[in-house]
Design a protein around this motif. Structure first.
Motif, PDB file in Angstrom:
ATOM      1  N   GLU A 200      45.790 -48.350  -7.239  1.00  0.00           N
ATOM      2  CA  GLU A 200      46.064 -47.584  -8.442  1.00  0.00           C
ATOM      3  C   GLU A 200      45.246 -48.161  -9.588  1.00  0.00           C
ATOM      4  OE1 GLU A 200      50.169 -49.508 -10.089  1.00  0.00           O
ATOM      5  OE2 GLU A 200      50.338 -47.928  -8.573  1.00  0.00           O
ATOM      6  N   TYR A 201      44.924 -47.314 -10.534  1.00  0.00           N
ATOM      7  CA  TYR A 201      44.067 -47.752 -11.635  1.00  0.00           C
ATOM      8  C   TYR A 201      44.880 -47.997 -12.883  1.00  0.00           C
ATOM      9  CZ  TYR A 201      40.079 -46.613  -8.792  1.00  0.00           C
ATOM     10  OH  TYR A 201      39.154 -46.609  -7.798  1.00  0.00           O
ATOM     11  N   LYS A 202      44.483 -48.998 -13.610  1.00  0.00           N
ATOM     12  CA  LYS A 202      45.193 -49.316 -14.836  1.00  0.00           C
ATOM     13  C   LYS A 202      44.178 -49.708 -15.902  1.00  0.00           C
ATOM     14  CE  LYS A 202      49.348 -51.694 -16.186  1.00  0.00           C
ATOM     15  NZ  LYS A 202      50.176 -52.877 -16.008  1.00  0.00           N
ATOM     16  N   GLU A 203      44.411 -49.239 -17.099  1.00  0.00           N
ATOM     17  CA  GLU A 203      43.530 -49.613 -18.209  1.00  0.00           C
ATOM     18  C   GLU A 203      43.888 -51.031 -18.634  1.00  0.00           C
ATOM     19  OE1 GLU A 203      41.181 -47.908 -20.058  1.00  0.00           O
ATOM     20  OE2 GLU A 203      41.266 -46.063 -18.862  1.00  0.00           O
ATOM     21  N   LEU A 204      42.965 -51.935 -18.474  1.00  0.00           N
ATOM     22  CA  LEU A 204      43.209 -53.305 -18.922  1.00  0.00           C
ATOM     23  C   LEU A 204      42.163 -53.672 -19.958  1.00  0.00           C
ATOM     24  CD1 LEU A 204      43.962 -55.266 -15.627  1.00  0.00           C
ATOM     25  CD2 LEU A 204      45.577 -54.318 -17.255  1.00  0.00           C
ATOM     26  N   LYS A 205      42.589 -54.514 -20.877  1.00  0.00           N
ATOM     27  CA  LYS A 205      41.637 -54.991 -21.884  1.00  0.00           C
ATOM     28  C   LYS A 205      40.757 -56.058 -21.273  1.00  0.00           C
ATOM     29  CE  LYS A 205      43.740 -54.476 -26.394  1.00  0.00           C
ATOM     30  NZ  LYS A 205      44.701 -55.213 -27.192  1.00  0.00           N
ATOM     31  N   THR A 206      39.477 -55.984 -21.563  1.00  0.00           N
ATOM     32  CA  THR A 206      38.596 -57.036 -21.086  1.00  0.00           C
ATOM     33  C   THR A 206      37.458 -57.198 -22.093  1.00  0.00           C
ATOM     34  OG1 THR A 206      37.396 -57.842 -19.156  1.00  0.00           O
ATOM     35  CG2 THR A 206      37.136 -55.525 -19.674  1.00  0.00           C
ATOM     36  N   ARG A 207      36.630 -58.231 -21.895  1.00  0.00           N
ATOM     37  CA  ARG A 207      35.490 -58.457 -22.785  1.00  0.00           C
ATOM     38  C   ARG A 207      34.236 -57.885 -22.149  1.00  0.00           C
ATOM     39  NH1 ARG A 207      36.633 -59.963 -27.803  1.00  0.00           N
ATOM     40  NH2 ARG A 207      34.762 -61.239 -28.034  1.00  0.00           N
ATOM     41  N   LEU A 208      33.514 -57.119 -22.951  1.00  0.00           N
ATOM     42  CA  LEU A 208      32.204 -56.669 -22.504  1.00  0.00           C
ATOM     43  C   LEU A 208      31.199 -57.638 -23.132  1.00  0.00           C
ATOM     44  CD1 LEU A 208      30.505 -54.477 -21.071  1.00  0.00           C
ATOM     45  CD2 LEU A 208      30.432 -53.256 -23.244  1.00  0.00           C
ATOM     46  N   VAL A 209      30.507 -58.389 -22.308  1.00  0.00           N
ATOM     47  CA  VAL A 209      29.602 -59.406 -22.856  1.00  0.00           C
ATOM     48  C   VAL A 209      28.150 -58.977 -22.681  1.00  0.00           C
ATOM     49  CG1 VAL A 209      31.274 -61.246 -22.473  1.00  0.00           C
ATOM     50  CG2 VAL A 209      29.522 -60.824 -20.765  1.00  0.00           C
ATOM     51  N   TYR A 210      27.351 -59.300 -23.687  1.00  0.00           N
ATOM     52  CA  TYR A 210      25.932 -58.937 -23.694  1.00  0.00           C
ATOM     53  C   TYR A 210      25.109 -60.182 -23.386  1.00  0.00           C
ATOM     54  CZ  TYR A 210      27.318 -54.510 -25.844  1.00  0.00           C
ATOM     55  OH  TYR A 210      27.883 -53.281 -26.090  1.00  0.00           O
ATOM     56  N   ILE A 211      24.419 -60.141 -22.255  1.00  0.00           N
ATOM     57  CA  ILE A 211      23.693 -61.312 -21.772  1.00  0.00           C
ATOM     58  C   ILE A 211      22.189 -61.045 -21.830  1.00  0.00           C
ATOM     59  CG2 ILE A 211      23.384 -62.895 -19.829  1.00  0.00           C
ATOM     60  CD1 ILE A 211      26.117 -61.941 -18.806  1.00  0.00           C
ATOM     61  N   LYS A 212      21.441 -62.073 -22.332  1.00  0.00           N
ATOM     62  CA  LYS A 212      19.984 -61.907 -22.449  1.00  0.00           C
ATOM     63  C   LYS A 212      19.291 -62.317 -21.154  1.00  0.00           C
ATOM     64  CE  LYS A 212      20.310 -63.647 -26.960  1.00  0.00           C
ATOM     65  NZ  LYS A 212      19.782 -64.513 -27.997  1.00  0.00           N
ATOM     66  N   PHE A 213      18.468 -61.429 -20.637  1.00  0.00           N
ATOM     67  CA  PHE A 213      17.633 -61.717 -19.461  1.00  0.00           C
ATOM     68  C   PHE A 213      16.183 -61.812 -19.939  1.00  0.00           C
ATOM     69  CE2 PHE A 213      19.957 -60.386 -15.367  1.00  0.00           C
ATOM     70  CZ  PHE A 213      21.225 -60.500 -15.921  1.00  0.00           C
ATOM     71  N   LYS A 214      15.432 -62.721 -19.363  1.00  0.00           N
ATOM     72  CA  LYS A 214      13.998 -62.795 -19.654  1.00  0.00           C
ATOM     73  C   LYS A 214      13.273 -61.761 -18.793  1.00  0.00           C
ATOM     74  CE  LYS A 214      12.751 -66.583 -22.159  1.00  0.00           C
ATOM     75  NZ  LYS A 214      14.010 -67.331 -22.382  1.00  0.00           N
ATOM     76  N   ILE A 215      12.317 -61.112 -19.385  1.00  0.00           N
ATOM     77  CA  ILE A 215      11.497 -60.186 -18.602  1.00  0.00           C
ATOM     78  C   ILE A 215      10.082 -60.281 -19.144  1.00  0.00           C
ATOM     79  CG2 ILE A 215      12.230 -58.188 -20.039  1.00  0.00           C
ATOM     80  CD1 ILE A 215      11.996 -56.573 -17.304  1.00  0.00           C
ATOM     81  N   GLY A 216       9.210 -60.881 -18.369  1.00  0.00           N
ATOM     82  CA  GLY A 216       7.882 -61.202 -18.884  1.00  0.00           C
ATOM     83  C   GLY A 216       8.046 -62.112 -20.097  1.00  0.00           C
ATOM     84  N   GLY A 217       7.414 -61.787 -21.175  1.00  0.00           N
ATOM     85  CA  GLY A 217       7.579 -62.570 -22.392  1.00  0.00           C
ATOM     86  C   GLY A 217       8.700 -62.043 -23.266  1.00  0.00           C
ATOM     87  N   ASP A 218       9.315 -60.978 -22.794  1.00  0.00           N
ATOM     88  CA  ASP A 218      10.308 -60.238 -23.564  1.00  0.00           C
ATOM     89  C   ASP A 218      11.726 -60.604 -23.125  1.00  0.00           C
ATOM     90  OD1 ASP A 218      10.487 -58.400 -25.580  1.00  0.00           O
ATOM     91  OD2 ASP A 218       9.157 -56.965 -24.550  1.00  0.00           O
ATOM     92  N   THR A 219      12.711 -60.066 -23.816  1.00  0.00           N
ATOM     93  CA  THR A 219      14.079 -60.178 -23.285  1.00  0.00           C
ATOM     94  C   THR A 219      14.697 -58.786 -23.211  1.00  0.00           C
ATOM     95  OG1 THR A 219      15.038 -60.497 -25.478  1.00  0.00           O
ATOM     96  CG2 THR A 219      14.538 -62.489 -24.217  1.00  0.00           C
ATOM     97  N   ILE A 220      15.637 -58.674 -22.313  1.00  0.00           N
ATOM     98  CA  ILE A 220      16.363 -57.422 -22.138  1.00  0.00           C
ATOM     99  C   ILE A 220      17.841 -57.803 -22.088  1.00  0.00           C
ATOM    100  CG2 ILE A 220      16.200 -57.491 -19.598  1.00  0.00           C
ATOM    101  CD1 ILE A 220      15.778 -54.480 -19.637  1.00  0.00           C
ATOM    102  N   THR A 221      18.687 -56.999 -22.730  1.00  0.00           N
ATOM    103  CA  THR A 221      20.098 -57.383 -22.812  1.00  0.00           C
ATOM    104  C   THR A 221      20.945 -56.532 -21.870  1.00  0.00           C
ATOM    105  OG1 THR A 221      19.785 -58.042 -25.091  1.00  0.00           O
ATOM    106  CG2 THR A 221      22.043 -57.668 -24.365  1.00  0.00           C
ATOM    107  N   VAL A 222      21.722 -57.244 -21.076  1.00  0.00           N
ATOM    108  CA  VAL A 222      22.591 -56.592 -20.096  1.00  0.00           C
ATOM    109  C   VAL A 222      24.032 -56.697 -20.585  1.00  0.00           C
ATOM    110  CG1 VAL A 222      23.504 -56.807 -17.755  1.00  0.00           C
ATOM    111  CG2 VAL A 222      21.056 -57.157 -18.176  1.00  0.00           C
ATOM    112  N   ALA A 223      24.765 -55.582 -20.535  1.00  0.00           N
ATOM    113  CA  ALA A 223      26.184 -55.637 -20.888  1.00  0.00           C
ATOM    114  C   ALA A 223      27.010 -55.610 -19.609  1.00  0.00           C
ATOM    115  CB  ALA A 223      26.546 -54.446 -21.760  1.00  0.00           C
ATOM    116  N   THR A 224      27.946 -56.548 -19.514  1.00  0.00           N
ATOM    117  CA  THR A 224      28.745 -56.601 -18.295  1.00  0.00           C
ATOM    118  C   THR A 224      30.163 -57.078 -18.583  1.00  0.00           C
ATOM    119  OG1 THR A 224      28.907 -57.508 -16.068  1.00  0.00           O
ATOM    120  CG2 THR A 224      27.978 -58.962 -17.739  1.00  0.00           C
TER     121      THR A 224
END
Length: 790
Positions: A200-224
RNA sequence: GGGCCCAUGGUCUAGCGGUUAUGACGUCUGCUUGACGUGCAGAAGGUCGGGAGUUCAAAUCUCCCUGGACCCACCA
């Protein structure tokens, strides 16, 4: 009247009590048990009617009012079929396998299943079950459940488990079972894989965190929401239309901390508006991950163990931590190292285990599966032949059939039917014994010292797993009809006539029963399906043990009687609708029974009369109420035959309370006492009063077995009302005419009552009022009733 | 996002093309009427969620809207 045998112990002066109550009921219930209505004769000449009833699950107390109301209705239906002249197979069983009782036992004894020797734990479960079962049987008997209590079946009995295993073996031999290693819903708390249907599914509170990944000389941010699975990240996806990221598509990003190279892939399931628009695909955060791993051909890395802790592949920082702890720690580490861009609160729809109410993890496990997907089209066509009495519920099943997958049937638990498979210690070849016996591979050697058919060695190790408990209950229809045991019996009783069950177990019990029984017998297990609604509390919310809003029905029954409770259950909601509990409604039902009781007292006070034949002459008022009664009988009988207890019960209440008692009885009271009437006129009144009462009492007997039985035995017969047959009544030509006469009488009564009210006269005082011409035939009765001036 | 169901006096509920819109509970008034005061009789209380349409006629059929419930998918 003689009432030997059935009716011992009931006080002769029972009618001196002026209210229907639980005390009277208990007296008759004791003698009613001697009737043994539940016994079934397979050789009967009558039409056979088989009911596949839900074996209740003793999982804790109290047993909710909603469930008890459900079983009341089931019993009413069984009694209805008997009184429609059928031979009814009405079994009673107990579902005693699976997780709920294990959880109950762990809590009760403060033990953990895995830390307790298996044999010992099983024994503790059995004790819990026995205690809970005794209570439930008592409740069933209290509500007058008329099943065969001499043959209670239990799904954990050797016979039943032997059938579960035999049917599994049949399916195994037909190639319907396979073992699959695939991401499974794994409940850490229960320590087992569970089926989609148990989530069964339930709405639970959680943290969505934004993590920086390196990509070449750049960065890309992943939300998880699952930073602890960073080490299992194997790809990033972005929406192909998301301009922010199109330049990155096809490039390799590097996972922070773990330093793995992961490709950025375009995929429509990434929603630009959610989070950063970049999703990390890891094994396995959710079902979408599972799908993407398959789709992109990624290789999984599993970081969470079956103990719910991070394993060594997760890295030393979080190894050994529980998922929740690891999540917090990971956020801390990322923050410290400046890899965390930000985090925010979100509500997350989390898949939870139905039984333990804890979040599930997706972990690949090898489990047994029963093939069902390949039968989808066939089943979809097939269920068109199933008569859904409550049509509104058919859709739930068809919807589920569309999306359901093969059924994972193995569980890593103790208290369940063992999977009857052994494996060769040498080469791993499975050994499956012949069907028919009860096997326990975790503690027994395979029967008859077989040799491995592949390597000819004879050393085996038994599978320690058990079945999903629905593997047991899905063959209830086969068990009660003696499948594999008694061909003649099964031939006469299977497919069964009716399945009754709750709306909450359509995906499980209904669906799995169809799948299993059809695979095994090639036939649907039932002709009709009645899906009952659920019990709601006063606020219209579903009663559930987990919510703690369940109501214990027993105090209510003690106070207002089982018959009142049953009448309430029958009359509260139309078939299949949810029903709202309200004590007031049960009180109202009890009042109705008191009303009926008092009608019976009155009629009884005139003495017993012979009901064999009609008296010489009936008055027109008599003909009216008889015609009305016949119509009620036919209408109710018709409702009954369509399993509509709601319409039947309400019709009876309305007739007795609003027509028979206030109008007819009041009309003929004077005649019944004989004041100013001839003997013939009096006889006609007494005959008619008894005719109506007798009909109604019989008609009500399935719903209110106790009050009906007492009135019946007191006034009409030595033979139980429950062995009577409710016949269709034949309406006669003049009946229509008499019914309109009746309508006119009731209209006139109201006018008189209103007139007296206006003139502030008491109802018995004399009044001067003109009797309409159309009522000439009943003038004498009316004058007597209203004390109308001559 | 898809599907399904529901919406009728204070509360629950029936009706599913033409009814003075059903019944129960609750409320108010009166009443010891040869069974029932846990009773009897009477009364108040509803624009049948909103709007449009079909029809001679709609609570009832169609469409839209609103508000609830449930199921399924998805939510990084």
């Amino acid at each position: 009247m003689a009432v030997d045998g059935i009716f011992d112990g009931l006080p002769a002066d029972i009618f001196s009590q002026n209210r229907w109550n639980r005390g009277i009921e208990e007296a008759i219930q004791k003698s009613s048990e001697n009737l043994r209505l539940g016994k079934f004769d397979v050789n009967s000449k009558k039409e056979i009617f088989t009911i596949d009833t839900p074996p209740p699950y003793p999982s804790g107390r109290p047993w909710h009012l909603g469930a008890v109301a459900h079983y009341s209705k089931i019993d009413i239906m069984a009694r209805v079929e008997r009184m429609l002249g059928k031979e009814v197979l009405f079994p009673v069983g107990m579902d005693r396998n699976g997780l709920p009782v294990e959880k109950y036992t762990e809590k009760k004894h403060g033990v953990s299943m895995r830390d307790t020797p298996r044999e010992e734990f099983i024994e503790l479960c059995r004790q819990s079950l026995d205690e809970l079962e005794t209570e439930m049987i008592d409740i069933l008997k209290t509500i007058g459940y008329s099943a065969d209590f001499d043959n209670i079946y239990r799904t954990d009995s050797p016979e039943y488990r032997a059938l579960t295993q035999a049917t599994f073996i049949e399916q195994w031999n037909k190639g319907r079972v396979y073992k699959g290693h695939r991401p499974s819903n794994y409940c850490v708390d229960c320590g087992t894989t569970i089926a989609d249907a148990e989530i069964e599914y339930k709405e639970l509170k959680t943290r969505l965190v934004y993590i920086k990944f390196k990509i070449g000389g750049d960065t890309i941010t992943v939300a998880t929401t699952r930073p602890e699975l960073l080490g299992a990240c194997k790809a990033l996806i972005v929406n192909p239309d998301d301009d922010r990221y199109t330049p990155f598509i096809g490039k390799e990003a590097v996972t922070p901390l773990y330093g793995a190279s992961v490709k950025v892939v375009a995929h429509p399931s990434a929603k630009p508006e959610f989070g950063s628009g970049v999703v990390m695909v890891c094994s396995y955060g959710d079902y979408n991950d599972v799908m993407l791993f398959r789709e992109l051909g990624l290789e999984e890395t599993i970081l969470i163990g079956t103990d719910g802790k991070m394993n060594k592949d997760a890295g030393k920082d979080i190894e050994g931590l529980l998922v929740e702890e690891a999540r917090k720690k990971m956020v801390g580490i990322l923050k410290e190292k400046g890899l965390l861009e930000k985090s925010e609160n979100v509500a997350h729809r989390t898949p939870m285990c139905d039984r333990s109410k804890t979040p599930i993890e997706i972990i690949p496990m090898e489990e047994y599966y029963l093939k069902t997907i390949d039968l989808k089209d066939e089943l979809n066509k097939l269920i068109d032949d199933l008569n859904f009495v409550t049509k509104q519920h058919k859709q739930i099943l068809t919807d589920w059939l569309k999306v359901s997958t093969d059924w994972p049937i193995s569980r890593r638990r103790y208290y369940g039917t063992e999977i009857p498979v052994w494996y060769c210690k040498e080469c791993g070849e499975p050994y499956v014994p012949v069907p028919g016996e009860y096997y326990r591979p975790w503690k027994e050697n395979p029967p008859g010292n077989p040799v491995c058919k592949k390597c000819s060695k004879s050393s085996f190790v038994g599978d320690v797993r058990t079945f999903d408990t629905w593997m047991d209950s899905s063959v209830s229809a086969l068990f009660v009809t003696k499948y594999r045991k008694d061909e003649k019996f099964s031939g006469r009783t299977y497919p069964t006539s009716l399945r009754i069950q709750g709306v909450d177990i359509i995906r499980t019990w209904l669906n799995y029963s169809i799948v299993r029984c059809y695979q095994l017998t090639g036939k649907l297990p039932w002709r009709d399906v009645y899906v009952d609604g659920v019990g709601l509390d006063e606020h219209g919310e579903k009663m559930a043990k987990s919510k703690g809003n369940g109501v214990d029905p027993m105090p209510l029954i003690d106070e207002y009687s089982a018959d009142a409770f049953r009448f309430w259950a029958a009359s509260e909601a139309s078939p299949g609708s949810n029903f709202l509990y309200s004590e007031m409604k049960v009180i109202a039902a009890n009042k109705f029974l008191t009303k009926l009781w008092n009608v019976a007292r009155l009629v009884n006070s005139f003495g017993n009369i012979e009901m064999g034949s009609e008296p010489k002459k009936l008055e027109d008022s008599d003909r009216w109420i008889i015609a009305e009664t016949k119509k009620v009988v036919n209408d109710c009988r018709d409702s009954y035959s369509r399993y509509n207890l709601f319409t039947a019960s309400n019709k009876m209440r309305e007739f007795v309370w609003n027509v028979f008692a206030p109008h007819y009885i009041e009309l003929v009271k004077g005649r019944a006492y004989g004041d100013g009437f001839s003997a013939d006129e009096k006889t006609a009144a007494l005959y008619t009063l008894n005719y109506v009462l007798k009909s109604i009492v019989k008609l009500l007997a399935p719903i209110t077995p106790s009050v009906s039985e007492i009135i019946w035995l007191k006034n009409y017969s030595d033979e139980s009302v429950h062995s009577q047959v409710i016949e269709q009544e034949k309406l006669e030509e003049g009946d229509e005419k008499y019914m309109s006469l009746g309508a006119a009488i009731m209209e006139f009564d109201k006018n008189v009552w209103n007139a007296k009210k206006e003139k502030k006269l008491s109802l018995k005082s004399e009044i001067d009022i003109e009797i309409p011409k159309g009522l000439g035939e009943v003038e004498k009765d009316l004058r007597s009733m209203h004390n109308i001036k001559a």
